[in-house]
Design an enzyme around this catalytic site. Structure first.
Site, mmCIF file in Angstrom:
data_model
loop_
_atom_site.group_PDB
_atom_site.id
_atom_site.type_symbol
_atom_site.label_atom_id
_atom_site.label_comp_id
_atom_site.label_asym_id
_atom_site.label_seq_id
_atom_site.Cartn_x
_atom_site.Cartn_y
_atom_site.Cartn_z
ATOM 1 N N HIS A 97 8.892 21.016 -9.245
ATOM 2 C CA HIS A 97 7.791 20.693 -10.149
ATOM 3 C C HIS A 97 8.258 20.744 -11.595
ATOM 4 O O HIS A 97 7.734 20.043 -12.447
ATOM 5 C CB HIS A 97 6.640 21.678 -9.945
ATOM 6 C CG HIS A 97 5.721 21.265 -8.855
ATOM 7 N ND1 HIS A 97 5.448 22.028 -7.764
ATOM 8 C CD2 HIS A 97 5.018 20.121 -8.703
ATOM 9 C CE1 HIS A 97 4.616 21.385 -6.971
ATOM 10 N NE2 HIS A 97 4.344 20.223 -7.515
ATOM 11 N N GLU B 259 6.502 -1.058 3.710
ATOM 12 C CA GLU B 259 7.420 0.045 3.423
ATOM 13 C C GLU B 259 8.157 0.520 4.670
ATOM 14 O O GLU B 259 8.762 1.579 4.665
ATOM 15 C CB GLU B 259 6.696 1.202 2.731
ATOM 16 C CG GLU B 259 5.458 1.696 3.424
ATOM 17 C CD GLU B 259 4.724 2.793 2.636
ATOM 18 O OE1 GLU B 259 5.269 3.329 1.667
ATOM 19 O OE2 GLU B 259 3.580 3.106 3.026
ATOM 20 N N ASP C 145 9.823 4.376 0.450
ATOM 21 C CA ASP C 145 9.913 4.560 1.902
ATOM 22 C C ASP C 145 10.763 3.484 2.551
ATOM 23 O O ASP C 145 11.522 3.769 3.474
ATOM 24 C CB ASP C 145 8.511 4.587 2.519
ATOM 25 C CG ASP C 145 7.905 5.973 2.413
ATOM 26 O OD1 ASP C 145 8.608 6.939 2.733
ATOM 27 O OD2 ASP C 145 6.745 6.092 1.978
ATOM 28 N N CYS D 270 5.585 -1.503 -5.665
ATOM 29 C CA CYS D 270 4.994 -0.318 -6.302
ATOM 30 C C CYS D 270 5.861 0.924 -6.120
ATOM 31 O O CYS D 270 5.483 2.009 -6.532
ATOM 32 C CB CYS D 270 3.571 -0.069 -5.798
ATOM 33 S SG CYS D 270 3.495 0.216 -4.026
HETATM 34 C C1 PEP Z 1 6.813 3.893 -1.656
HETATM 35 O O1 PEP Z 1 7.093 4.341 -0.534
HETATM 36 O O2 PEP Z 1 7.594 3.197 -2.339
HETATM 37 C C2 PEP Z 1 5.514 4.197 -2.257
HETATM 38 C C3 PEP Z 1 5.093 3.613 -3.358
HETATM 39 O O3 PEP Z 1 4.774 5.162 -1.644
HETATM 40 P P1 PEP Z 1 5.028 6.733 -1.865
HETATM 41 O O4 PEP Z 1 6.150 6.894 -2.841
HETATM 42 O O5 PEP Z 1 3.759 7.299 -2.358
HETATM 43 O O6 PEP Z 1 5.371 7.147 -0.489
HETATM 44 MG MG MG Z 2 5.483 5.216 0.628
#
Ligand code: PEP
Ligand code: MG
Length: 536
Positions: free
Chosen positions: A187, A426, A450, A497
């Protein structure tokens, strides 16, 4: 001049006097033959004071850094509560002083976390526990400890830094911090990024460095101690250039994110909480491309009600005033755990019951979230996205459940809009069947975090695997291309994303692939807009 290498938690250049962080010694003596009731009363008195301090810290953090980071101190308050049973047992069985019982309880919990070697997340929580223990112990001596003020710009060095210590740093003077221990997943590292402070961990800097001039190079991951004139001049120049670059980005606010040949990329922000909207406005994001709703679940110790969720989604929808807001249904599981979900212990949580799998097994949780989302859709421009999809039947079932929810709301006379439904791409499975999936949904967003870990079969949070990790691995890049092509063949918008979307080294490649949207942390928006506007 000496150079010490470590791991960078946040990139940036800082120059300042090196100061070893002072800590009060926490020596605790065992005093036998104490009255357990008197000691229990002393314990609860100290605990109330420590709890109050955490509450104030949380408020300070919310004001100075952000709501999402302030949640950490609420978690600390929960950790504090978990001390009761063990402390009271030690007091009753050993007739010792309360300080000793607290110290032993802290040691026991730290040892439990340390034993979870294969879980880097829990391993990195040891520092949080030590911090809670020390905070509690300090309350027995009745002294208040002031935050240290510095009279010049400093680089702090320490064995490790607790998140609460990071929050309390004098931000007008501390330019960077360097720790000998710690991990880039702690953190404290997350706070460094939010506070925009260059930080290094696992850096073997000796105590003798204190008092000397230092340079932190968060790009190269090293600390220069007592730099020679030439090095100092070069870094002063780089620091000046970096500050100028940041200022020059201001002029891009209000400008479109469009290439010179007229290709428009939607530059959206990733958020975890309605409190993050402030930085969305500050950095001129064009929409919210990923609201990770699981954080609403993770910061509490019971399920959020439909009403609470509705308020959070409505706040974001209204706050964005008609601009798009993509809200992801809960992505609990793997490294994002909550006790109250009562999930079975899994050997392999990343491959376990997470995200949409939980929702399809436990429909009551899913439906409460969908009701809140549809209700909020009447207040803005909401789109819903579903994580961890691997099969077409999952999308079919999700659509059926959404239809049931809409029918329910309609029969209750509750207003809602017809919300576009998208999926996260993902998993390699989703990439390989993207054509079929595209027929069933309204948009795609690629979760490269992911997608990378499932493609490379590698836990990206495991520091030991760093030599094997390549975020630009051709297998990942070609899956991004395949997804864009499949989506476009079906006239879907395709975005990214995951963290890779914010990598400026990849921006031109993504634009050439035809990516429609990049959703990134708010601070990455303006640098990316600049990069996009330079592309021919
Ligand atoms: C990802 O897997 O790229 C994603 C945006 O989801 P998270 O990082 O929240 O698993
Ligand atoms: Mg993800």
């Amino acid at each position: 001049m000496d150079v010490y290498s470590g791991k960078a938690s946040f990139k940036g250049i800082a120059i300042g006097r090196i100061v070893e962080m002072k800590r009060d010694s926490m020596e605790v003596h065992r005093i036998p033959d104490c009255d357990p009731e008197v000691q229990a009363a002393r314990y609860f008195e100290a605990k109330v004071k420590a709890g109050e301090e955490l509450r104030l810290l949380s408020l300070q953090c919310a004001g100075e850094i952000g709501e999402a980071d302030a949640e950490l101190f609420k978690v600390y308050a929960m950790l504090l509560d978990s001390f009761d049973d063990s402390v009271l047992t030690i007091l009753r069985e050993q007739n010792v002083n309360a300080e000793y019982a607290v110290a032993r309880t802290g040691d026991k919990f730290v040892a439990m976390f340390a034993a979870m070697e294969d879980n880097p997340y829990m391993l990195s929580r040891q520092m949080d526990l030590r911090d809670v223990t020390d905070r509690l112990l300090r309350k027995f001596d009745g002294e208040e400890h002031e935050r240290e003020d510095y009279h010049e710009e400093v680089i702090l060095i320490a064995d490790d830094l607790a998140p609460s210590e990071a929050v309390q740093l004098d931000k007008s003077r501390v330019r960077a911090f360097v720790t000998r221990e710690g991990t880039t997943n702690s953190h404290t590292a997350i706070l460094a990024r939010t506070m925009v402070l260059p930080a290094l961990c696992q850096t073997p800097v000796p105590e003798e460095a204190a008092g000397k001039l230092g340079i932190v190079d968060g790009f190269a991951g090293c600390l220069y101690v007592d730099p020679d004139e030439e090095t100092l001049a070069a870094y002063r120049r780089r620091a000046r250039e970096a500050a100028e670059r940041l200022k020059s980005l201001e002029v891009l606010k209000g400008k479109p994110s469009v290439t010179r040949s007229g290709q428009r990329i939607r530059l959206y922000a990733n958020i975890n909480d309605p409190g993050d909207l402030e930085s969305v406005y500050e950095n001129d994001a064009e929409g919210v491309g990923l609201f990770r709703s699981e954080f609403l679940y993770m910061k509490r110790d019971d399920f959020p009600s439909e009403e609470e969720q509705f308020e959070a989604y409505r706040a974001v929808a209204e706050g964005m005033e008609g601009r798009e807001v993509v809200i992801r249904t809960l992505d609990i599981g793997a490294d994002k755990q909550t006790d109250y979900f009562g999930q079975e212990q899994e050997e392999n949580p990343a491959l376990g019951c997470r995200a949409v799998r939980i929702c399809l097994i436990r429909e009551e949780i899913f439906k409460a979230q969908l009701r809140a989302l549809y209700r909020a859709s009447a207040y803005g421009n909401i789109r819903i996205i579903f994580p961890m999809i691997i099969s077409v039947w999952e999308v079919d079932r999700i659509r059926q459940i959404c239809d049931e929810v809409k029918q329910e709301l309609a029969s209750e006379g509750v207003p809602f809009n017809d919300v576009p439904l998208g999926i996260m791409i993902e998993t390699p499975a989703a990439v390989l069947i993207a054509e079929e999936l595209a027929r069933k949904v309204d948009f795609f967003s690629i979760g490269t975090n992911d997608l990378t870990q499932y493609t490379l079969a590698l836990d990206v949070r495991n520091q030991a695997l760093a030599p094997f990790f390549n975020p630009h691995h051709p297998a990942v890049l070609s899956q991004i291309r395949m997804t864009v092509e499949a989506g476009h063949r079906h006239k879907l918008r395709v975005g990214i994303c995951g963290e890779l979307g914010a990598d400026p080294a990849m921006t031109e490649a993504f634009v050439r692939m035809g990516i429609d949207e990049l959703s990134v942390s708010p601070a990455a928006i303006l640098p990316l807009r600049k990069a996009i506007r330079r592309i021919g």
